[in-house]
Design a protein around this motif. Sequence first.
Motif, PDB file in Angstrom:
ATOM      1  N   ARG A   1       0.815  -1.207   0.000  1.00 14.02           N
ATOM      2  CA  ARG A   1       0.000   0.000   0.000  1.00 14.02           C
ATOM      3  C   ARG A   1       0.848   1.256   0.000  1.00 14.02           C
ATOM      4  O   ARG A   1       1.884   1.306   0.664  1.00 14.02           O
ATOM      5  N   LEU A   2       0.381   2.240  -0.756  1.00 19.56           N
ATOM      6  CA  LEU A   2       0.909   3.590  -0.602  1.00 19.56           C
ATOM      7  C   LEU A   2      -0.228   4.388   0.014  1.00 19.56           C
ATOM      8  O   LEU A   2      -1.401   4.163  -0.325  1.00 19.56           O
ATOM      9  N   ASP A   3       0.101   5.332   0.894  1.00 19.53           N
ATOM     10  CA  ASP A   3      -0.949   6.152   1.515  1.00 19.53           C
ATOM     11  C   ASP A   3      -1.699   6.940   0.440  1.00 19.53           C
ATOM     12  O   ASP A   3      -1.185   7.166  -0.647  1.00 19.53           O
TER      13      ASP A   3
ATOM     14  N   THR B   1       0.351   9.644  -0.909  1.00 22.23           N
ATOM     15  CA  THR B   1       1.666   9.271  -1.470  1.00 22.23           C
ATOM     16  C   THR B   1       1.508   8.988  -2.961  1.00 22.23           C
ATOM     17  O   THR B   1       0.520   8.393  -3.384  1.00 22.23           O
TER      18      THR B   1
ATOM     19  N   TYR C   1      12.216   5.960  -1.729  1.00 22.65           N
ATOM     20  CA  TYR C   1      11.247   7.067  -1.782  1.00 22.65           C
ATOM     21  C   TYR C   1      11.999   8.389  -1.920  1.00 22.65           C
ATOM     22  O   TYR C   1      13.066   8.568  -1.325  1.00 22.65           O
TER      23      TYR C   1
ATOM     24  N   HIS D   1       2.635   3.439   7.293  1.00 23.92           N
ATOM     25  CA  HIS D   1       3.143   4.819   7.364  1.00 23.92           C
ATOM     26  C   HIS D   1       4.622   4.867   7.750  1.00 23.92           C
ATOM     27  O   HIS D   1       5.046   5.767   8.486  1.00 23.92           O
ATOM     28  N   GLN D   2       5.387   3.904   7.268  1.00 22.44           N
ATOM     29  CA  GLN D   2       6.744   3.757   7.821  1.00 22.44           C
ATOM     30  C   GLN D   2       7.616   5.007   7.696  1.00 22.44           C
ATOM     31  O   GLN D   2       8.248   5.426   8.660  1.00 22.44           O
ATOM     32  N   ILE D   3       7.657   5.589   6.488  1.00 19.38           N
ATOM     33  CA  ILE D   3       8.570   6.739   6.291  1.00 19.38           C
ATOM     34  C   ILE D   3       8.105   7.914   7.159  1.00 19.38           C
ATOM     35  O   ILE D   3       8.912   8.568   7.825  1.00 19.38           O
ATOM     36  N   LYS D   4       6.799   8.149   7.166  1.00 14.89           N
ATOM     37  CA  LYS D   4       6.281   9.276   7.955  1.00 14.89           C
ATOM     38  C   LYS D   4       6.603   9.078   9.437  1.00 14.89           C
ATOM     39  O   LYS D   4       7.009  10.006  10.131  1.00 14.89           O
TER      40      LYS D   4
ATOM     41  N   LEU E   1       5.671  12.787  -0.482  1.00 10.84           N
ATOM     42  CA  LEU E   1       6.286  11.447  -0.530  1.00 10.84           C
ATOM     43  C   LEU E   1       5.952  10.760  -1.853  1.00 10.84           C
ATOM     44  O   LEU E   1       4.787  10.730  -2.270  1.00 10.84           O
TER      45      LEU E   1
HETATM   46  N1  URA Z   1       5.746   5.235   4.077  1.00 12.03           N
HETATM   47  C1  URA Z   1       4.733   6.085   4.352  1.00 12.03           C
HETATM   48  O1  URA Z   1       4.743   6.776   5.366  1.00 12.03           O
HETATM   49  N2  URA Z   1       3.736   6.168   3.483  1.00 12.03           N
HETATM   50  C2  URA Z   1       3.688   5.464   2.325  1.00 12.03           C
HETATM   51  O2  URA Z   1       2.744   5.611   1.556  1.00 12.03           O
HETATM   52  C3  URA Z   1       4.747   4.585   2.052  1.00 12.03           C
HETATM   53  C4  URA Z   1       5.765   4.477   2.944  1.00 12.03           C
END
Ligand code: URA
Length: 239
Positions: free
Chosen positions: A103-105, A108, A135, A189-192, A205
């Motif tokens: 999934r992408l948010d 995103t 990303y 939401h890993q990157i966030k 993103l």
């Molecule tokens: N990390 C995020 O926070 N959002 C995404 O959609 C993908 C990776």
Amino acid sequence: MAKMRLDKFLSSAGAGTRSEVKDLLRKGAVEVNGIVCKKPEQKVEPSEDTVLLFGERIAYEEVAYFLLHKPAGCVSATQDVHEKTVLDYLDEPQCKDLFPVGRLDKDTEGLLLITNDGDLAHRLLSPKKHVDKTYYAEIEGVVTEEDIKAFCEGIDIGDEKKTLPAKLTVLEVAPRSKVEVTIQEGRYHQIKRMFEAVGKRVVYLKRISMGPLVLEDSLKKGRYRRLREEEIAQLKRGC
Ligand code: URA
């Protein structure tokens, strides 16, 4: 149903790449209506002809792989009552049961693999496989050397375990920093959440690659293309 070449039929049904299928044909592994056929160009009618590979009937269901440049504003789901979904961007009525791999948010953008190959999707998403996902992100605030080190060591984002090491590269330091981040997992939401953990906020993103797949500039937002055979083979080899 329209007639199609035997090699295309077999590779679309998941028997291998076109060149692997040609090998199988050369070896006499394929029968069409009870007769061994070695000709890749032989035409078959998928709903009428009986095709056997090593004596096993090959049912025709197209296994398909698409790379979508997901725009913001749609959800990574197969259906949704209120929201536009990523599948709304595909016009492939002959491909059954397509779904997004991971999934992408909603906000995103970027590379999203869409397929009906459940086995490959399962392997790509397995936490054990560590498929790299890169990303491009814009961050409110100045991203520092400490942030790079923290990402590299793995970050506590409130889950049971810290994240696996992530590579953070700063492209431009500014009040709104531009960075690239490569992670090996796909947590919610890993990157966030990783940036939140170091006191910063992601304001934009976009996923630019996943394993061997790269989002090319020529593929505009909301557009998609089929994966090339080599890309499918690389994906399968990689997991
Ligand atoms: N990390 C995020 O926070 N959002 C995404 O959609 C993908 C990776």
